[in-house]
Write a protein that holds these residues in place. Structure first.
Motif, PDB file in Angstrom:
ATOM      1  N   GLU A   3      -0.806   1.162 -11.457  1.00  0.00           N
ATOM      2  CA  GLU A   3      -2.093   1.087 -11.935  1.00  0.00           C
ATOM      3  C   GLU A   3      -3.413   1.322 -11.348  1.00  0.00           C
ATOM      4  N   LEU A   7      -5.707   4.250 -12.266  1.00  0.00           N
ATOM      5  CA  LEU A   7      -7.416   3.759 -12.409  1.00  0.00           C
ATOM      6  C   LEU A   7      -8.132   4.580 -11.590  1.00  0.00           C
ATOM      7  N   LEU A  42      -4.467  -5.908 -10.774  1.00  0.00           N
ATOM      8  CA  LEU A  42      -5.666  -5.675 -11.840  1.00  0.00           C
ATOM      9  C   LEU A  42      -5.584  -6.770 -12.819  1.00  0.00           C
ATOM     10  N   LYS A  47      -8.792  -5.954 -17.165  1.00  0.00           N
ATOM     11  CA  LYS A  47      -8.402  -5.287 -18.430  1.00  0.00           C
ATOM     12  C   LYS A  47      -8.935  -5.327 -19.556  1.00  0.00           C
ATOM     13  N   PHE A  50     -12.346  -3.810 -19.142  1.00  0.00           N
ATOM     14  CA  PHE A  50     -12.444  -2.063 -19.119  1.00  0.00           C
ATOM     15  C   PHE A  50     -12.219  -1.702 -20.731  1.00  0.00           C
ATOM     16  N   ALA A  59      -7.339   3.049 -21.994  1.00  0.00           N
ATOM     17  CA  ALA A  59      -6.682   1.848 -21.249  1.00  0.00           C
ATOM     18  C   ALA A  59      -5.018   2.095 -21.282  1.00  0.00           C
ATOM     19  N   PHE A  63      -2.621   1.358 -17.827  1.00  0.00           N
ATOM     20  CA  PHE A  63      -2.351   0.195 -17.717  1.00  0.00           C
ATOM     21  C   PHE A  63      -1.007   0.160 -18.243  1.00  0.00           C
ATOM     22  N   SER A  65       0.736  -2.601 -18.980  1.00  0.00           N
ATOM     23  CA  SER A  65       0.847  -3.949 -19.722  1.00  0.00           C
ATOM     24  C   SER A  65       0.337  -3.166 -21.259  1.00  0.00           C
ATOM     25  N   HIS A  68      -3.657  -5.329 -24.426  1.00  0.00           N
ATOM     26  CA  HIS A  68      -4.807  -5.270 -25.296  1.00  0.00           C
ATOM     27  C   HIS A  68      -4.314  -5.363 -26.722  1.00  0.00           C
TER      28      HIS A  68
END
Length: 82
Positions: A3, A7, A42, A47, A50, A59, A63, A65, A68
């Protein structure tokens, strides 16, 4: 690619430094800098900030994960009226 690397690449492509990204998401520069030095992962808070600033679509590219999708409650029209 992890990640942080994804990023960092996104930042380079979009003209962000660690300092300007920290400012954009409302975090202290040192916290963001440490995430890039891999001193810490992170964070979920980073996150979410972001996502709030740059959106879910960006995102999703960066990311691993699905944070969100899980951490924000979905508010229905019925819930808003109560």
């Amino acid at each position: 690619m992890n990640e942080q690397m994804k990023l960092r690449l996104w930042m380079d492509e979009n003209g962000y430094t660690a300092s300007s990204l920290a400012s954009a998401v409302g975090m202290h520069y040192v916290s963001v800098f440490r995430m890039f030095k891999a001193e810490r992962p992170l964070s979920p808070g980073f996150k979410l900030r972001f996502i709030d600033r740059f959106g879910v679509d960006v995102a999703d590219l960066l990311f691993d994960s699905a944070l969100h999708n899980e951490s924000r409650p979905h508010i229905t029209a019925d819930a808003e009226q109560q």
